[in-house]
Structure formats: structure tokens, C-alpha cells
Design a protein around this motif. Structure first.
Motif, PDB file in Angstrom:
ATOM      1  N   UNK A  76       0.857  -1.184   0.000  1.00 31.43           N
ATOM      2  CA  UNK A  76       0.000   0.000   0.000  1.00 31.43           C
ATOM      3  C   UNK A  76       0.893   1.233   0.000  1.00 31.43           C
ATOM      4  N   UNK A  77       0.563   2.208  -0.800  1.00 34.55           N
ATOM      5  CA  UNK A  77       1.330   3.444  -0.830  1.00 34.55           C
ATOM      6  C   UNK A  77       0.830   4.369   0.271  1.00 34.55           C
ATOM      7  N   UNK A  78       1.759   4.993   0.977  1.00 33.86           N
ATOM      8  CA  UNK A  78       1.423   5.919   2.044  1.00 33.86           C
ATOM      9  C   UNK A  78       1.791   7.331   1.614  1.00 33.86           C
ATOM     10  N   UNK A  79       1.076   8.294   2.165  1.00 30.66           N
ATOM     11  CA  UNK A  79       1.261   9.695   1.804  1.00 30.66           C
ATOM     12  C   UNK A  79       1.433  10.518   3.072  1.00 30.66           C
ATOM     13  N   UNK A  80       2.208  11.587   2.973  1.00 31.01           N
ATOM     14  CA  UNK A  80       2.338  12.506   4.092  1.00 31.01           C
ATOM     15  C   UNK A  80       1.116  13.399   4.149  1.00 31.01           C
TER      16      UNK A  80
END
Length: 107
Positions: free
Chosen positions: A27-31
């Protein structure tokens, strides 16, 4: 839910001693500034594919999943899920060339 994610592979040694490639989904995480004190990692989830594409672009890899398993998976890492987040226009992590390079890398 439509979630920014992409396949990954771990090269391991199988029980028989031979090399093996084990697939998994990252899963891609974002700030995201959750409380105004800084940036925390969040997972994005979109209720439609069109919303994902509008936010992150056509080249964004994604998986379809239920919100429960997604929330449980990321909660283990103190990550929150944001549903249908607003994303600054033009903030595309993946471009078509990135997809082509990624496809060559995992072959």
C-alpha cells in the motif's frame, strides 16, 4: 475501495533450498498534516476508481479492497486511512514512464 498500491516481490529461499519469488501488495502511504503539528503517514482510499484517477492520475497503480482489511493492515503501523481525500491538482506519484520502468524491473 480503490487504494493506491502496487505489487512487490520478495526473493527468498524456499523450503527446498531453491530461490523463490513471493508476491505481496505494498500500500502506498502519503504525508498528511493530520493535526497541524507535522506530517503523518496516511493511506488513501477512494470510493470509486474515477475519484482515484482524478486525485492521483491515470498511471497510479491501485488495488480494490474492503475498507476493513485495509484499515487493519495499516493500523498495525499507526497509519490512518483517509477516505476520498482532497489532493492538490497535478500531484501524481506515477507517470506512464514509471509504470513501464516498474514492469521491466519486476519481470
Amino acid at each position: 475501495m480503490f487504494v493506491p498500491a502496487h505489487p512487490r516481490y520478495a526473493d527468498v529461499t524456499g523450503a527446498d533450498g531453491r530461490p523463490a519469488r513471493v508476491p505481496f501488495i505494498a500500500y502506498e502511504l502519503f504525508g498528511h498534516p493530520m493535526d497541524g503539528t507535522g506530517s503523518e503517514a496516511v493511506a488513501f482510499a477512494f470510493t470509486t476508481r474515477d475519484r482515484l484517477v482524478a486525485a492521483l492520475g491515470m498511471a497510479q497503480p491501485w488495488v480494490a479492497t474492503s475498507i476493513g482489511p485495509l484499515a487493519e493492515a495499516v493500523a498495525e503501523h499507526d497509519v490512518t486511512v483517509l477516505l476520498d481525500p482532497l489532493v492538490a491538482p497535478g500531484h501524481h506519484n506515477w507517470q506512464p514512464d514509471d509504470l513501464a520502468a516498474y514492469a521491466r524491473e519486476v519481470r
